[in-house]
Write an enzyme that holds these catalytic residues in place. Structure first.
Site, PDB file in Angstrom:
ATOM      1  N   HIS A  18      37.613  44.521  44.374  1.00 19.85           N
ATOM      2  CA  HIS A  18      37.505  45.877  44.282  1.00 19.85           C
ATOM      3  C   HIS A  18      36.256  45.713  42.696  1.00 19.85           C
ATOM      4  O   HIS A  18      35.915  46.460  42.170  1.00 19.85           O
ATOM      5  CB  HIS A  18      39.249  45.536  43.608  1.00 19.85           C
ATOM      6  N   ARG A  36      41.653  42.065  44.629  1.00 18.45           N
ATOM      7  CA  ARG A  36      40.708  42.314  42.937  1.00 18.45           C
ATOM      8  C   ARG A  36      39.408  41.632  43.248  1.00 18.45           C
ATOM      9  O   ARG A  36      38.504  42.562  42.677  1.00 18.45           O
ATOM     10  CB  ARG A  36      41.822  41.317  42.330  1.00 18.45           C
TER      11      ARG A  36
END
Length: 204
Positions: free
Chosen positions: A45, A42
């Site tokens: 990302h 994450r």
């Protein structure tokens, strides 16, 4: 996408699904344990920066305990509103607007003091902007459930994160001077989104 990474009531947009598919096509994250993998992916990302896979420093056992505290309702404290804006599905405490600077004390450091007076021990602290906020936290007897220390900058950022690691506090940090509000919020969101599941399922 691995269901262990997404709560049942969270609708994942197709763009996010495709983004994670492309991320995993470029970087093998399968060797990371479940929560570490969730945080690494994450954060990458959020920043489109694959180097975070080598730059981040964390421990799976620490993340497991922090995950339990978070889902049991432990307070979440942030250093700036930009971090708060990036954290979904959980209210946060940010006292920056109430803080004042003074001799030897930045507004960010004062905000940490004010937040600690409000929440006490056992909170999760998410610091993505100000190294001085992280430095001040290390002077307090905060007994945090977790410190996500990812401040960014040329002055003090890498040093404050090194001090966090040396403190022995439960933490997510990175070695370099990079970081920021988006990646700090992403690390916390990874713990928020991750479902507790039997080990056999999390490895699938």
């Amino acid at each position: 996408m691995n269901r262990a990474f997404v709560p049942e009531d969270r609708v994942v947009h197709p763009i996010e699904q495709e983004s994670f598919r492309r991320l995993r096509a470029r970087l093998d994250t399968s060797h990371f344990p479940p929560l570490t993998r969730a945080v690494v992916e994450r954060v990458i990302h959020s920043a489109a920066d694959l180097d975070y896979a080598e730059d981040l420093v964390m421990d799976e056992g620490t993340l497991e305990r922090a995950h339990a505290a978070l889902h049991a309702g432990a307070p979440v404290v942030v250093d700036v509103e930009m971090v708060a804006a990036g954290i979904t599905r959980r209210g946060t405490v940010c006292r920056l607007k109430d803080a004042r600077s003074g001799p030897g004390l930045t507004r960010s450091a004062h905000a940490v003091r004010l937040a600690y007076e409000e929440v006490g021990p056992g909170a999760l602290w998410v610091i993505g902007c100000a190294p001085t906020a992280l430095e001040e936290l290390l002077t307090l007897d905060a007994s945090p459930a977790l410190v996500i220390g990812l401040p960014v900058g040329f002055v003090g950022a890498a040093e404050s994160k090194a001090a966090l690691r040396e403190s022995g506090l439960p933490a997510v940090s990175n070695v370099s001077m990079k970081g920021g509000s988006a990646v700090a919020a992403a690390a916390l969101n990874a713990l928020l989104y991750h479902l507790a599941a039997p080990a056999s399922k999390e490895k699938s």
